[in-house]
Design an enzyme around this catalytic site. Structure first.
Site, short mmCIF file in Angstrom:
data_model
loop_
_atom_site.label_atom_id
_atom_site.label_comp_id
_atom_site.label_asym_id
_atom_site.label_seq_id
_atom_site.Cartn_x
_atom_site.Cartn_y
_atom_site.Cartn_z
N GLY A 150 22.41 54.51 34.24
CA GLY A 150 23.31 53.90 35.21
C GLY A 150 23.43 52.41 34.97
N PRO A 151 24.36 51.77 35.67
CA PRO A 151 24.57 50.33 35.48
C PRO A 151 23.35 49.52 35.96
CG PRO A 151 26.16 51.26 37.06
CD PRO A 151 25.30 52.37 36.61
N PRO A 152 23.30 48.23 35.62
CA PRO A 152 22.15 47.43 36.01
C PRO A 152 22.04 47.30 37.53
CG PRO A 152 23.54 46.25 34.45
CD PRO A 152 24.28 47.47 34.84
N GLY A 153 20.81 47.17 38.00
CA GLY A 153 20.60 46.88 39.41
C GLY A 153 20.74 48.07 40.34
N LYS A 203 16.83 51.70 38.65
CA LYS A 203 16.18 52.56 37.66
C LYS A 203 14.73 52.13 37.46
CE LYS A 203 19.23 51.53 34.47
NZ LYS A 203 20.09 50.62 35.23
N THR A 204 14.55 50.84 37.23
CA THR A 204 13.20 50.35 37.00
C THR A 204 12.34 50.55 38.23
OG1 THR A 204 14.22 48.65 35.66
CG2 THR A 204 11.90 48.37 36.17
N LYS A 247 34.31 54.43 38.08
CA LYS A 247 35.66 53.89 38.28
C LYS A 247 36.09 54.04 39.73
CE LYS A 247 37.37 54.58 33.57
NZ LYS A 247 38.12 55.47 32.70
N SER A 249 41.55 55.37 27.86
CA SER A 249 41.72 55.76 29.26
C SER A 249 42.74 54.90 30.01
CB SER A 249 40.37 55.76 29.97
OG SER A 249 39.96 54.45 30.23
P1 ADP Z 1 17.76 48.60 37.14
O1 ADP Z 1 16.46 48.90 36.55
O2 ADP Z 1 18.59 49.83 37.38
O3 ADP Z 1 18.53 47.55 36.46
P2 ADP Z 1 16.20 47.57 39.30
O4 ADP Z 1 15.28 48.70 39.44
O5 ADP Z 1 15.73 46.35 38.64
O6 ADP Z 1 17.53 48.07 38.61
O7 ADP Z 1 16.77 47.22 40.73
C1 ADP Z 1 17.13 45.91 41.14
C2 ADP Z 1 16.65 45.66 42.56
O8 ADP Z 1 17.34 46.47 43.47
C3 ADP Z 1 15.20 46.00 42.72
O9 ADP Z 1 14.60 45.01 43.52
C4 ADP Z 1 15.21 47.32 43.45
O10 ADP Z 1 14.09 47.48 44.25
C5 ADP Z 1 16.47 47.21 44.29
N1 ADP Z 1 17.05 48.52 44.56
C6 ADP Z 1 17.91 49.19 43.76
N2 ADP Z 1 18.27 50.35 44.31
C7 ADP Z 1 17.62 50.45 45.48
C8 ADP Z 1 17.58 51.43 46.52
N3 ADP Z 1 18.28 52.55 46.44
N4 ADP Z 1 16.80 51.19 47.57
C9 ADP Z 1 16.10 50.05 47.65
N5 ADP Z 1 16.10 49.08 46.75
C10 ADP Z 1 16.85 49.27 45.65
#
Ligand code: ADP
Length: 786
Positions: free
Chosen positions: A352-355, A358-359, A718, A675
């Protein structure tokens, strides 16, 4: 045959006395002394016979050889302790015929044989040969004094010569006895020739060995000497103790580390090498670092898993808002592992996209099952060695990232997050993805070998989780190993909830604030989401909230009892002016401007597509850094239009009068892929027919030359992007219907999805045909999920 004689016998241990030889003998045995006494009475004559075994104390006849030497006793000397030293001279050989008496001494009857004295030419030759050999032998052996040769050369009688030479050689008793037993001088010489020959060979060999040994000795001695010197130097410099302490320290650590057998052997070997090295040697530094690595790895340290699913669920819910499907999938995955009790199985890949979390999901999984967590990023990794390490022969070599991660985890079964598997590159230094395959393969990873560590490490207990932004950039063999879980991004609603329940509490805590000192209303949050961020995830949102919290914290420190309520009207004081214009891509219905939607790795984005007509000759001008596929797609759209001029109500010869200029602004978005075909065709038709486009409508879809609309990827992202931008209607290929089903309820309720198979269905919805109200009457296949 000679005459018979009766003689007392003196048995000899370990010597043979040849005729003509004079030597001292020490006599101690009682019977022997009696024999001597007897001999003194009869002309001092005695028979000297060697014992077959020197160890026998009271020899019988069968313990003696049967040929001895008749000798005269020339002197007798009583030594203290009862031993008698005698000087004897051998006279001639004699064979024992039989024993006459055993007590008080042994008395035998001997056959006194006359020596043959023939001298013919063959004998002469044999004699010379033996003499020559003896000479060579003396030169080689250096044990026999040189004047012996002079004496020997003067002997003219061959039998005697043989006896004298034999007495000078270092031969075994049996060999000497063989010579003594040979009554014929010729036989004696022959035996001698043979013996000297063999002796010479042995001497040659000894010499060779001797030389080798000496060389070795010299080398060892030199090394020893040098090492001692080095030691002395170290001592002078005060380093000696330090090194000994270091080596001891390592030895202790090796004993404690519970290394697997191979690793332990390796460690001990390296330590031995280290011990022999001066501490400042460059090589010593390398070994020290290596040993540190080896000993720091958690070879046998591991944590106990918690696999209570309810608890796992609770923790995942506690850490993350929404993501129901994803959490469900994770719990299922853990349930299967719990049931099968094994780790073998697909590896989770969060895409999925950043933020989008996932992490933090992976971190949360580790927390839930009580494992250690490590994360490494594979972004930009282009070298196999980054995964698998460099061989120690390289200067500054280190283990690869996997082993580094394991060391950091301090446990052999952590949750190991491999971030950005889609961002690995490949070049001439080898393909990192194939090394990664081995890491992830449960059949192979129990003996993962890092080039630096050299001895295999068991990764089979590690729970690997991977993340990626883009499924299509993951090498196929890797993707096959993994179970993909998609996180497409959040809606505005979800973001507000995430901010309220997770991001704000987290930021308050990090900045040492309480919920009393800062309040952000829901409306304000929505405002921040809309005007200060534009993203699929919540990373920037979190950043903006962090800014507000930091500024509040400063105020709180300066003024006690401070509390702040952030509202729409004071928001700009903290975050500055709004960064994005919320809402539609276009404010009005315009001719030749269509809102497309693009998929990017950071989620979906709106894409304005503009077409202008210019006087010209039917050229197609494309600007805005469009990729090849997109350019071809524009060509296809144009060809479709030319084939349909009549139906579309366009002047048949438009391309003889006009050039068409297509421009796609908004620099940051990569513009390629097929697309945007439908959107470009719509923009061209709008321009050619001078009909405005409905600015509430967005669209995506590939177009064929016949105007068919083909499905495209990234539809979920999208749709979410269009929703974020306030688009009410989105035109999609019919074949993407299944993607619509996965969109959250609250988004589906607010948007209209128009699923089309052909361009003909697009135009009535997209173009404002005269009267705006007419837009609703259309042949499009209206989707009524909303
Ligand atoms: P990714 O690894 O997908 O780039 P991160 O895991 O770093 O994203 O997420 C960025 C921030 O957003 C983190 O502080 C995370 O805890 C918060 N966050 C993302 N999704 C959720 C969610 N569904 N509920 C609570 N916090 C979330």
């Amino acid at each position: 045959m000679g005459e018979h004689m009766e003689l007392p016998v003196l048995p000899l241990r370990g010597v043979i006395v040849f005729p003509h030889l004079v030597l001292h003998l020490d006599v101690g045995r009682e019977r022997s002394i009696k024999a001597l006494d007897e001999a003194m009475l009869q002309d001092n004559i005695i028979l000297l016979v060697a014992q077959k075994e020197a160890g026998v104390d009271d020899p019988e006849l069968e313990d003696l050889f049967d040929v001895g030497t008749v000798a005269t006793i020339k002197q007798m000397l009583k030594l203290p302790g009862g031993t008698i030293r005698i000087l004897v001279e051998g006279i001639k050989r004699a064979r024992i015929e039989k024993v006459l008496e055993m007590e008080p001494y042994m008395k035998v009857l001997v056959d006194d044989v006359e020596e043959e004295k023939s001298r013919h030419s063959e004998m002469e030759a044999l004699t010379r040969h033996v003499l020559h050999q003896f000479e060579q032998h003396i030169k080689l052996s250096k044990k026999i004094p040189a004047d012996v040769l002079a004496n020997v050369s003067n002997i003219t009688e061959p039998g005697r010569l043989a006896d004298v030479i034999a007495s000078h050689l270092t031969l075994k008793i049996e060999q000497k006895q063989d010579i003594l037993a040979a009554f014929s001088p010729k036989v004696r010489l022959e035996i001698l020739a043979e013996l000297i020959n063999r002796e010479m060979e042995i001497l040659e060999l000894e010499k060779k060995i001797g030389m080798r040994v000496r060389k070795q000795m010299e080398k060892t001695q030199k090394e020893y000497y040098l090492r001692e010197q080095v030691k002395a130097i170290h001592k002078e410099l005060g380093e000696e103790d330090e090194r000994a302490a270091e080596v001891d320290d390592f030895r202790e650590k090796i004993a404690e580390a519970q290394l697997p057998e191979d690793a332990e052997k390796k460690a001990v070997k390296e330590l031995d090498r280290l011990e022999k090295m001066p501490p400042a040697a460059a090589e010593a530094v390398v070994i020290r670092t290596y040993l540190d690595w080896l000993l720091e790895l958690p070879w046998s340290t591991q944590t106990e898993d918690r696999l209570e699913l309810r608890e796992v669920e609770r923790i995942l819910d506690e850490d993350h808002y929404g993501l129901e499907k994803v959490k469900e999938r994770i719990v299922e995955y853990l349930a299967v592992r719990r049931l099968t009790r094994k780790i073998k199985g697909p590896i989770l890949c969060l895409i999925g996209p950043p933020g989008v979390g996932k992490t933090s999901l992976a971190r949360s999984i580790a927390r839930a099952i009580e494992r250690k967590f490590v994360r490494i990023s594979l972004g930009g990794v282009r070298d196999e060695a980054e995964i698998r390490g460099h061989r120690r022969t390289y200067v500054g070599a280190l283990p690869g990232r996997i082993i580094q991660g394991i060391r950091q985890a301090k446990s052999r079964n952590p949750v190991f997050l491999l971030d950005e598997v889609d961002k690995m590159a490949m070049d001439f230094r080898g393909d990192p993805s194939s090394a990664l395959l081995e890491v992830l393969d449960p059949e192979q990873n129990n003996t993962f070998s890092d080039h630096y560590i050299e001895t295999p490490f068991d990764l089979s207990q590690v729970m690997f989780i991977t993340t990626a932004n883009n499924r299509y950039n993951i090498p196929q063999p890797l993707l096959d190993r993994m179970e993909a879980i998609y996180l497409p991004g959040y809606t505005e609603e979800e973001k507000v909830k995430i901010a309220q329940h997770h991001l704000i509490p987290k930021q308050l805590e990090e900045n040492g604030l309480t919920d009393k000192s800062l309040r952000v209303s829901e409306g304000t949050l929505r405002h921040i989401v809309r005007e200060y961020t534009r993203e699929a995830g919540v990373r920037n949102l979190e950043r903006e909230l962090a800014v507000i919290c930091r500024k509040t914290a400063r105020e709180v420190v300066q003024k006690s009892n401070y509390h702040l309520t952030v509202t729409r009207s004071n928001l700009h004081k903290y975050l500055g002016p709004p960064r994005y214009r919320f809402g539609l891509a276009e404010k009005n219905n315009e001719v030749g401007v269509v809102t497309g939607v693009a998929w990017t790795e950071t989620g979906g984005e709106l894409l304005a597509i503009e077409v202008t007509l210019m006087k010209g000759k039917g050229k197609l001008i494309l600007t805005g850094k469009l990729g090849d596929v997109m350019q071809e797609s524009a060509q296809a759209a144009l060809s479709y239009i030319r084939s349909r001029v009549n139906a579309l109500g366009i002047s048949e010869n438009f391309y003889e009068e006009y050039d068409l200029h297509i421009h796609v602004p908004e620099g940051a978005i990569p513009k390629d892929g097929p697309s945007a075909g439908v959107a470009m065709a719509t923009a061209m038709i709008s321009a050619l027919t001078r009909t405005p486009v409905n600015h509430f409508v967005a669209m995506t879809g590939e177009i064929t030359l016949r105007g068919r609309v083909l499905p495209v990827g990234g539809v979920k992202e999208k749709i979410l992007a269009a929703h974020r931008a306030g688009i009410k209607t989105i035109i999609l290929p019919q074949d993407n219907k299944k993607d619509v089903a996965e969109i959250p309820q609250n988004v589906r309720r607010r948007m209209e999805f128009v699923l089309v198979e052909h361009m003909d269905q697009v135009l009535p919805r997209a173009l404002m045909q005269g009267d705006e109200n007419e837009t609703k009457k259309s042949g499009a296949n209206k989707n009524s999920q909303g």
